[in-house]
Each structure stands twice: as C-alpha cells, then as structure tokens.
Design an enzyme around this catalytic site. Structure first.
Site, short mmCIF file in Angstrom:
data_model
loop_
_atom_site.label_atom_id
_atom_site.label_comp_id
_atom_site.label_asym_id
_atom_site.label_seq_id
_atom_site.Cartn_x
_atom_site.Cartn_y
_atom_site.Cartn_z
N SER A 177 3.59 -5.18 -12.33
CA SER A 177 4.09 -5.97 -11.18
C SER A 177 3.39 -7.39 -10.90
CB SER A 177 3.71 -5.14 -9.60
OG SER A 177 3.88 -5.71 -8.42
N TYR A 190 -1.92 -0.69 -4.30
CA TYR A 190 -1.02 -0.56 -5.23
C TYR A 190 -1.15 -1.74 -6.35
CZ TYR A 190 3.62 -1.79 -7.28
OH TYR A 190 4.78 -2.15 -7.93
#
Length: 285
Positions: A177, A190
């Site tokens: 990400s 995350y």
C-alpha cells in the site's frame, strides 16, 4: 479505455472485508485490452480474490491464459461472481474459503491447488483488512494482532505453504500500500503491516534469487474496493481519493496490470521491486 472522474457517492457497509455486490458504483474489474497469453499454461493462486483488486487480477490473469484459484474469507456470493468472470474468459477457476491467518488453512489451500491443477506458478498475496483509529491509544491489542495476522502472517504462511511447489521461473507478487511509504494517521496498524510487506518482499526476493523465483510487490494508492465502504463512514467514502494528484480513487483494473507485469516474463529482470499505481503521489521506493 474507460474514462474515470471524481470521487464516489457516500456509502457504508457494516462488516469487513465488505462485499462488492453492495457497492454503487461497482468497481471496474474488467481487463481493458485483449490478452496476449502471457500466462499461458500457468496456474495462479490469489488471496483476497473474491473482490476488489483480487477480482481484477483474477480476470486479467484468466484473459492472459492462466488457470486461477482464489482464496476468500466468507464472501461466497462475491467469490462465485469472480469464478464466473474467470470462466467467462475461457479459463478454469475454483474458490477456497478460509482464513489466511491460519497456517493450516494455507497448507490446505495450496494442496487443493496442487490436487486440482498439478502445479503452481504464481502466488499473489493480496488479502488484507484495516480498522481506522485516530488515536494510537485506542487501538486494542486484539485489533493489532488481527490486522497483522491477516496482512503479514498470512503472506508468510502462504509463501511457506507454496514454496515447495514453486519452480524456477515462478513469481510471487505481494500487494502492499501507499501507506507503507507515507504512513497514515488513522490507519497506523494497517500502515505498519504494509511496511512489513515491503520489507518482506525485498528480503524474500534476496532469499529466493538463487532459486530463480522472483518476488515483487505492488503498492496501490486509494483504490475503489469493498474495503473502503466497509472501513470508513459515508462522509469519508465520499471524499476518498480526492486528494490525489489525479483527483479520484483508482479502479481495480488500473492496478491489476501491475500484478500481471510482475507475474509474467515481461518483468524477468526484476525482483525485490515495488510498483506504485497511486494516482500520482511520488514515492521514494
């Protein structure tokens, strides 16, 4: 090539990882160009393959000649839809329900692929979850453990399960990400897992280079997937992706070509690298 503009309508789902069939508009998963059989004869296993980026990767791999197995947590209707999409491309597909955070399940999933197809050439680690929290003190231990178990442990477990079956020329593609590079004030656990995936990708690439197994990653920016309405409130969803240079969230079929490039021989001289389909944010990779 489809034109995209603007952000998405406000909406919310109450359960992660979310269901694609509930989203409006639906994410664009369709491959945008004719295939050239770059994965002909190959078998791919894609975690989180029922929806979002995983669905787009499954559809594109099928168009390029791969037989496909998808792993999903519990979204049976979405998984069935993805299987239908792959089969409509003229390929074979089957889905495997389970939790990648369980090493026994990962062993079971890989064994099913070998029993069904007799080989495994491409592993795409893509399953993930995220849970917004604005204050680090509000992140409970159970959430940290759960997020790492899916987003990091699951990648390790799938590689451990698959490695005995991957031969020279095989490829592993890990979805990371943009948050691995720029952080996230409201997705701290995350973002930490995505940073771990980047380091894992680089380390595993070095470890497997002498076996001629390539390991690379893709670090998407804001992409319109079920995880978005399942993670954020409706107001946040309505603004999602609007702060990128391109002014909008990306679509899954704008990310999947990165996975294809890293899975096929077009990237035969690349390992330990990360691609950045992120709407124009400049990253130091």
């Amino acid at each position: 090539m489809a034109e995209h503009s603007g952000t998405k309508p406000a909406q919310h789902q109450d359960h992660q990882p979310g269901e694609e069939r509930q989203m409006r508009p639906r994410p664009h998963y369709e491959p945008r160009f004719p295939g050239s059989m770059r994965l002909e004869g190959k078998v791919a296993l894609i975690t989180g393959g029922d929806s979002g980026i995983g669905r787009a990767v499954a559809a594109l791999f099928a168009r390029e000649g791969a037989r496909v197995a998808i792993v999903y947590l519990e979204e049976t209707e979405d998984a069935k839809a993805t299987q239908d999409i792959v089969e409509a491309e003229g390929s074979e597909c089957f889905s495997i329900e389970g939790d990648v955070g369980d090493p026994a399940f990962c062993d079971h999933a890989v064994k099913q692929v070998m029993d069904r197809f007799g080989r495994l050439d491409v592993l795409v680690n893509n399953a993930a979850e995220q849970h917004p929290r604005k204050d680090v003190r509000d992140i409970p231990p159970g959430q940290i453990e759960r997020t790492f178990r899916t987003n990091v442990y699951g990648y390790f477990f799938m590689v451990q399960a698959a490695l005995d079956y991957l031969k020279p020329g095989a490829a592993i593609v890990n979805t990371a990400s943009v948050t691995a590079y720029r952080g996230s004030s409201h997705l701290m656990d995350y973002a930490a897992t995505r940073g771990a995936v980047v380091s894992f990708t680089r380390s595993l690439a070095s470890s497997l280079a002498d076996r001629r197994i390539r390991v690379n990653g893709v670090a998407p920016g804001p992409i319109w997937t079920p995880l978005i309405p399942a993670s954020f409130d409706a107001d946040h969803v309505a603004e999602f992706g609007g702060d990128t240079p391109l002014g909008r969230p990306g679509e899954p079929n704008e990310v999947a070509p990165c996975h294809l490039f890293l899975a096929c021989d077009d990237s035969s001289y690349m390992t330990g690298q990360v691609l950045h389909p992120n709407g124009g944010d400049l990253m130091a990779s």
